[in-house]
Write a protein that holds these residues in place. Sequence first.
Motif, PDB file in Angstrom:
ATOM      1  N   SER A  21      34.837  13.279 -60.966  1.00 10.93           N
ATOM      2  CA  SER A  21      35.094  14.701 -61.190  1.00 10.93           C
ATOM      3  C   SER A  21      33.817  15.531 -61.072  1.00 10.93           C
ATOM      4  O   SER A  21      33.855  16.676 -60.629  1.00 10.93           O
ATOM      5  CB  SER A  21      35.742  14.932 -62.552  1.00 10.93           C
ATOM      6  N   ILE A  24      33.172  15.859 -57.282  1.00  9.89           N
ATOM      7  CA  ILE A  24      34.108  16.844 -56.738  1.00  9.89           C
ATOM      8  C   ILE A  24      33.696  18.242 -57.186  1.00  9.89           C
ATOM      9  O   ILE A  24      33.735  19.198 -56.398  1.00  9.89           O
ATOM     10  CB  ILE A  24      35.553  16.510 -57.155  1.00  9.89           C
ATOM     11  N   HIS A  27      30.886  19.603 -55.119  1.00 12.13           N
ATOM     12  CA  HIS A  27      31.410  20.074 -53.833  1.00 12.13           C
ATOM     13  C   HIS A  27      32.098  21.430 -54.005  1.00 12.13           C
ATOM     14  O   HIS A  27      31.930  22.325 -53.179  1.00 12.13           O
ATOM     15  CB  HIS A  27      32.392  19.064 -53.233  1.00 12.13           C
ATOM     16  N   LEU A  39      39.905  19.403 -55.683  1.00  6.74           N
ATOM     17  CA  LEU A  39      40.627  18.140 -55.825  1.00  6.74           C
ATOM     18  C   LEU A  39      41.998  18.240 -55.166  1.00  6.74           C
ATOM     19  O   LEU A  39      42.405  17.344 -54.424  1.00  6.74           O
ATOM     20  CB  LEU A  39      40.774  17.767 -57.306  1.00  6.74           C
ATOM     21  N   CYS A  42      42.382  17.824 -51.495  1.00  7.21           N
ATOM     22  CA  CYS A  42      42.424  16.421 -51.065  1.00  7.21           C
ATOM     23  C   CYS A  42      43.699  15.719 -51.525  1.00  7.21           C
ATOM     24  O   CYS A  42      44.280  14.938 -50.784  1.00  7.21           O
ATOM     25  CB  CYS A  42      41.228  15.666 -51.640  1.00  7.21           C
ATOM     26  N   LEU A  64      40.721  10.465 -50.667  1.00 10.11           N
ATOM     27  CA  LEU A  64      39.480  11.109 -51.126  1.00 10.11           C
ATOM     28  C   LEU A  64      38.292  10.637 -50.291  1.00 10.11           C
ATOM     29  O   LEU A  64      37.455  11.439 -49.876  1.00 10.11           O
ATOM     30  CB  LEU A  64      39.228  10.807 -52.602  1.00 10.11           C
TER      31      LEU A  64
END
Length: 151
Positions: A21, A24, A27, A39, A42, A64
């Motif tokens: 997490s 992610i 990003h 998330l 994806c 992912l």
Amino acid sequence: MGETSRRLPVTLAPRTDELLSSWIGRHAEFYAVPPLAMLRHCLPEASSLRAADLDLNEDQVFRLARMFSADQTMVHRMTFANIAQSSRRLIAKEPVQSCSRCHPAKHDPRPVLRSQLFGWRITCTLCGCLLRHSGRHDRQLLSAATMGLLS
């Protein structure tokens, strides 16, 4: 489920022991979107970042890894899949400790390491230094650790 999205044009390398997490989330910050939106880009069926940290099936790991141009084994290692289901309730929802050597305050955004959610850790998994615990239990934990009561 068919291919719903393409690979991200820019991906960030994960830090050693980084939580999925967190990766992610970094990003999401780079792309200026909310972490849950990243998330769900994806994995549209994903309910939360915490759920992704705890329970991903092999198809989700594959998707992912493909989206982030990463190795499936690396993505899997960023989760808590190796923790017994009965012990997962002992994993904190937010970091309860940090290492001042490995995570100095100047890092922004600071990656969250898997080990930061393990309240039973006393030393950093990366460098071996004593961890700083947030909250009022600092002195009690440090005292117990230095007296050899915890390992």
